[in-house]
Scaffold this active site. Sequence first.
Site, mmCIF file in Angstrom:
data_model
loop_
_atom_site.group_PDB
_atom_site.id
_atom_site.type_symbol
_atom_site.label_atom_id
_atom_site.label_comp_id
_atom_site.label_asym_id
_atom_site.label_seq_id
_atom_site.Cartn_x
_atom_site.Cartn_y
_atom_site.Cartn_z
ATOM 1 N N LYS A 19 0.846 -1.193 0.000
ATOM 2 C CA LYS A 19 0.000 0.000 0.000
ATOM 3 C C LYS A 19 0.883 1.245 0.000
ATOM 4 C CE LYS A 19 -1.741 2.763 2.929
ATOM 5 N NZ LYS A 19 -1.596 4.043 2.183
ATOM 6 N N GLY A 69 7.090 4.704 8.337
ATOM 7 C CA GLY A 69 6.279 5.899 8.529
ATOM 8 C C GLY A 69 6.532 6.466 9.915
ATOM 9 N N SER A 70 5.539 7.163 10.425
ATOM 10 C CA SER A 70 5.722 7.836 11.711
ATOM 11 C C SER A 70 5.700 6.840 12.865
ATOM 12 C CB SER A 70 4.611 8.870 11.893
ATOM 13 O OG SER A 70 3.360 8.218 11.867
ATOM 14 N N THR A 71 6.344 7.207 13.944
ATOM 15 C CA THR A 71 6.366 6.363 15.145
ATOM 16 C C THR A 71 4.943 6.188 15.686
ATOM 17 O OG1 THR A 71 8.638 6.884 15.668
ATOM 18 C CG2 THR A 71 7.251 6.274 17.526
ATOM 19 N N GLU A 72 4.163 7.255 15.594
ATOM 20 C CA GLU A 72 2.775 7.202 16.063
ATOM 21 C C GLU A 72 1.988 6.103 15.326
ATOM 22 O OE1 GLU A 72 1.180 10.952 15.069
ATOM 23 O OE2 GLU A 72 -0.813 10.474 15.852
ATOM 24 N N GLY A 75 3.313 3.683 13.610
ATOM 25 C CA GLY A 75 3.992 2.408 13.892
ATOM 26 C C GLY A 75 3.372 1.699 15.089
ATOM 27 N N GLU A 79 10.140 0.819 10.329
ATOM 28 C CA GLU A 79 11.187 1.833 10.166
ATOM 29 C C GLU A 79 10.488 3.166 10.411
ATOM 30 O OE1 GLU A 79 12.990 4.664 8.915
ATOM 31 O OE2 GLU A 79 13.210 3.870 6.874
ATOM 32 N N CYS A 96 13.676 10.505 7.203
ATOM 33 C CA CYS A 96 13.555 10.065 8.602
ATOM 34 C C CYS A 96 14.884 10.160 9.333
ATOM 35 C CB CYS A 96 12.971 8.661 8.669
ATOM 36 S SG CYS A 96 13.747 7.565 7.497
ATOM 37 N N GLU A 118 9.955 15.081 15.820
ATOM 38 C CA GLU A 118 10.348 15.027 14.413
ATOM 39 C C GLU A 118 9.518 16.035 13.617
ATOM 40 O OE1 GLU A 118 9.416 11.420 12.155
ATOM 41 O OE2 GLU A 118 11.412 11.583 11.273
HETATM 42 P P1 ADP Z 1 2.799 10.870 7.660
HETATM 43 O O1 ADP Z 1 2.140 11.296 8.940
HETATM 44 O O2 ADP Z 1 4.118 11.488 7.471
HETATM 45 O O3 ADP Z 1 1.923 10.932 6.443
HETATM 46 P P2 ADP Z 1 2.249 8.173 8.251
HETATM 47 O O4 ADP Z 1 3.004 7.359 9.239
HETATM 48 O O5 ADP Z 1 0.896 8.668 8.628
HETATM 49 O O6 ADP Z 1 3.185 9.351 7.839
HETATM 50 O O7 ADP Z 1 2.093 7.400 6.870
HETATM 51 C C1 ADP Z 1 2.922 6.395 6.386
HETATM 52 C C2 ADP Z 1 2.093 5.321 5.751
HETATM 53 O O8 ADP Z 1 1.249 4.763 6.749
HETATM 54 C C3 ADP Z 1 1.146 5.791 4.644
HETATM 55 O O9 ADP Z 1 1.095 4.799 3.629
HETATM 56 C C4 ADP Z 1 -0.187 5.887 5.348
HETATM 57 O O10 ADP Z 1 -1.286 5.730 4.486
HETATM 58 C C5 ADP Z 1 -0.097 4.730 6.313
HETATM 59 N N1 ADP Z 1 -0.968 4.812 7.490
HETATM 60 C C6 ADP Z 1 -1.392 5.914 8.137
HETATM 61 N N2 ADP Z 1 -2.212 5.591 9.153
HETATM 62 C C7 ADP Z 1 -2.319 4.239 9.167
HETATM 63 C C8 ADP Z 1 -3.003 3.291 9.976
HETATM 64 N N3 ADP Z 1 -3.755 3.672 10.987
HETATM 65 N N4 ADP Z 1 -2.866 1.978 9.701
HETATM 66 C C9 ADP Z 1 -2.084 1.576 8.669
HETATM 67 N N5 ADP Z 1 -1.419 2.422 7.862
HETATM 68 C C10 ADP Z 1 -1.514 3.738 8.101
#
Ligand code: ADP
Length: 502
Positions: free
Chosen positions: A199, A252-255, A257, A274, A308, A406
Amino acid sequence: MGIAVSPIQIDSRVSDFISKPRKMLIDGKWMDAASGKTFPTYNPATGEVLAQVAEGDRQDIDAAVQAARKAFDSGPWSQMTPSDRGKLIWKLADLMEQHLEEFATIETLDNGKPLTVARAADVPLAIDMFRYMAGWATKLEGTTIPISMPHAANSSYFAYTLREPVGVVGQIIPWNFPLLMAAWKLAPALACGCTVVLKPAEQTPLSALFLGELFVEAGFPNGVVNIVPGFGETAGAALAAHELVDKIAFTGSTEVGKLIVNAATGNLKKVSLELGGKSPNVVFKDADLNGAISGSASAIFFNQGQTCCAGSRLFVERSVFDQVIEGVAAKAKKINVGSGLEPKTAMGPLVSEEQLQRVCNYLEIGLSEGATAVTGGKKMGDSKGYFVEPTVLVNTKDDMRVVQEEIFGPVVTAVPFDDPEELMARANSTIYGLAAGIWTKDISKAHRLAASLRAGTVWINCYNVFDAALPFGGYKQSGWGREMGKDVLQLYTQTKAVCTRL
Ligand code: ADP
């Protein structure tokens, strides 16, 4: 004839690609979303809609996972020899090379990054990742293990291990290096014999979809690679939670993650992550200061700071602090900020309106908490694009939000230090541990410091050096597992011990 995105002419193959609504790749076929919905992706340099993309949701993710399951459990993929698997991955890399220019243009249009950078870094690194991993397909070996069995001394055994693919893998990737992140994830998974549902990020789905066309052209069996664009809260969450997915790999973000980890508990799928960073970059007075200044500027400003591992906390030994900060600020002021399509552009826009708001919000917080901008500090100009000024903040305190959190933009906080011991504690004092930089001519000092930094990568007298052979990943809340190099093979294989009584 291509479309004109003022004032630059776009290659007609790219304009054809973006002019049609893009579908998702499921089981080797290009499909509309089950809901029929599409979503727009924007050109960050203009704020205008660039393309429409099928909006995958739970149902589409389910169809893709079923296809990946079938391809893994009983499809030709599992019967294919490692050598043939490797050749197919190599063939994909060759096709990517033939389409390098289109990939670079799509990446620039969708993400905003300078075309010169996409051409020289993102696309070649992605190609190299597939080639590097193609070679591993034939080298995934188990071992034979002499066992002793003290309580059954008279029996003898033959024991060995097999390295087997982990199964169906869900991969969720971010928008900062859209094609490269797809390559980091897909290449090792395929080399190891897994099947994948990828995705891409909703902000930048186009290069992964273009890559999907090459997977089909290369002849990957149906269902081995499925690509479902959509939003994180819907498509991403459905993938992370799916019961038939054996492993989820996320960048993606730690949140988010942490949400992925929670979503994975249903079937206890394997998880690799990561995540974010707030990497310290340390300049000692005995460094080659010109090199350190250029390197420190590029450590934060490369990719608009949307990296990152960006060197976002600059520590400079006090006696050279003013000189280094002036140097970095001078570099920042000289950066040509503009549309990524312009040949002179060194920094493009941020990826989205949301990201622009986020970075500007951090700038306001930092300035209101007492930081001073030596240069930059705000949105750039009044264009509709998402441009922000490259920024150097001083007079920060270690507990300020701009120092701890970050920002993911071209914003560096800079502080002087006196004592290397105190420096170490400060450098390690965030929740993150992704990367670090050290600039000094004293190589013993550099290696001592490298050993004490709690970071997955330490660059000495360089920064942002990536290679398919070099593992990358985080300590602390920057992640679980290592991507690239042979370490990543651990993430996509599992070990089976086989024990025979002779
Ligand atoms: P940013 O905040 O910088 O956009 P994210 O961590 O939100 O970074 O996004 C990284 C990836 O994670 C994207 O592909 C996003 O669609 C996906 N993503 C965001 N929220 C969720 C979630 N709750 N579950 C699974 N994937 C997610």
